[in-house]
Design an enzyme around this catalytic site. Structure first.
Site, mmCIF file in Angstrom:
data_model
loop_
_atom_site.group_PDB
_atom_site.id
_atom_site.type_symbol
_atom_site.label_atom_id
_atom_site.label_comp_id
_atom_site.label_asym_id
_atom_site.label_seq_id
_atom_site.Cartn_x
_atom_site.Cartn_y
_atom_site.Cartn_z
ATOM 1 N N GLY A 29 43.103 49.079 11.134
ATOM 2 C CA GLY A 29 42.758 49.849 9.936
ATOM 3 C C GLY A 29 43.841 50.812 9.520
ATOM 4 N N THR A 30 45.088 50.379 9.591
ATOM 5 C CA THR A 30 46.218 51.281 9.313
ATOM 6 C C THR A 30 46.201 51.824 7.889
ATOM 7 O OG1 THR A 30 47.558 49.319 8.832
ATOM 8 C CG2 THR A 30 47.714 50.236 11.049
ATOM 9 N N ARG A 31 45.653 51.053 6.950
ATOM 10 C CA ARG A 31 45.641 51.522 5.563
ATOM 11 C C ARG A 31 44.697 52.697 5.357
ATOM 12 N NH1 ARG A 31 44.731 45.725 2.837
ATOM 13 N NH2 ARG A 31 43.568 45.540 4.791
ATOM 14 N N MET A 32 43.787 52.935 6.300
ATOM 15 C CA MET A 32 42.867 54.060 6.183
ATOM 16 C C MET A 32 43.558 55.387 6.450
ATOM 17 S SD MET A 32 40.015 52.515 5.418
ATOM 18 C CE MET A 32 38.709 53.716 5.663
#
Length: 236
Positions: A29-32
């Site tokens: 979930g790096t985009r979070m």
């Protein structure tokens, strides 16, 4: 949406065949850009994963397995006191590899396996029931498809007029003609549990990402002579 026979599929029409759910929640979930696990971010005051589990409960699943990886301790805490089983994916080598980690949790299970995503929280129980009913009706695999305004990087589903899937392909591996197809893969599917893990073990990673893609089980099932169908979201 209706079947080729013209019968609408609803919760009430799903035969009493056991249902199990495999929920994928191992991604980083790096985009979070958050220290909180992606599926634990709240919508309307409730974590995404718990929204999904509440809808799933309407199908009275016999087993529920959540596949974890990154920030697994947060999920263990969030799900403590429930009957949800956890399976760990490490390393993370694609969606087919993730689902394969649930094999022990579904040992001896004979029914329909629903494959869901923890960061897709607002799937209705009726939508899940339609997928299950398609498998109960004879499909080896039922895939949820949709038609976004911009297909972009979504995987494509090439299907006949009767909904039988001819091919599924990731956007990065697709030809220009395949990229022109508007029907996309939502990722969710139902699979005859007796076939699922055997298919997963045959998936290869000869693709642009070097990962084990879950949609490849559709092509393997097709090659075995099985019927795989797509159901379109938003058309029921």
């Amino acid at each position: 949406w209706e079947t080729a026979c013209g019968r609408a599929l609803t919760l009430a029409s799903v035969p009493d065949r056991p249902v199990a759910a495999i929920i994928l929640a191992a991604g980083k979930g790096t985009r979070m850009k958050s220290d909180t696990h992606k599926v634990l971010h709240p919508i309307g005051g409730r974590p995404m994963l718990l929204h999904l589990l509440a809808s799933l409960d309407e199908l009275r699943p016999e087993r529920r397995v959540v596949v974890v990886g990154d920030k697994a301790d947060q999920l263990r805490t969030a799900l403590s006191g429930t009957d949800v089983q956890l399976a760990v994916q490490e390393p993370q080598e694609g969606t087919a590899h993730a689902v394969l980690q649930a094999e022990a949790g579904l040992a001896g299970f004979d029914g329909v396996a629903l494959i869901l995503f923890g960061d897709v929280p607002l799937v209705r129980a009726d939508t899940m029931a339609r997928l299950v009913a398609a498998v109960n009706g004879g499909a080896a695999i039922a895939v949820l498809g949709f038609r976004p305004a911009r297909a972009g990087a979504y995987g494509r589903v090439i299907a006949g007029a009767d909904g039988r899937i001819l091919k599924m392909v990731e956007a990065k591996d697709a030809t220009p003609d395949e990229l022109a197809v508007p029907l996309c893969n939502a990722g969710l599917m139902a699979v005859d549990a007796g076939r699922l893990f055997g298919l997963l073990k045959r998936v290869g990673n000869d693709n642009a990402a070097g990962e084990y893609y879950l949609p490849d089980i559709v092509m393997l099932a097709n090659a075995d002579g099985d019927v795989c169908r797509v159901l379109e979201a938003g058309t029921d």
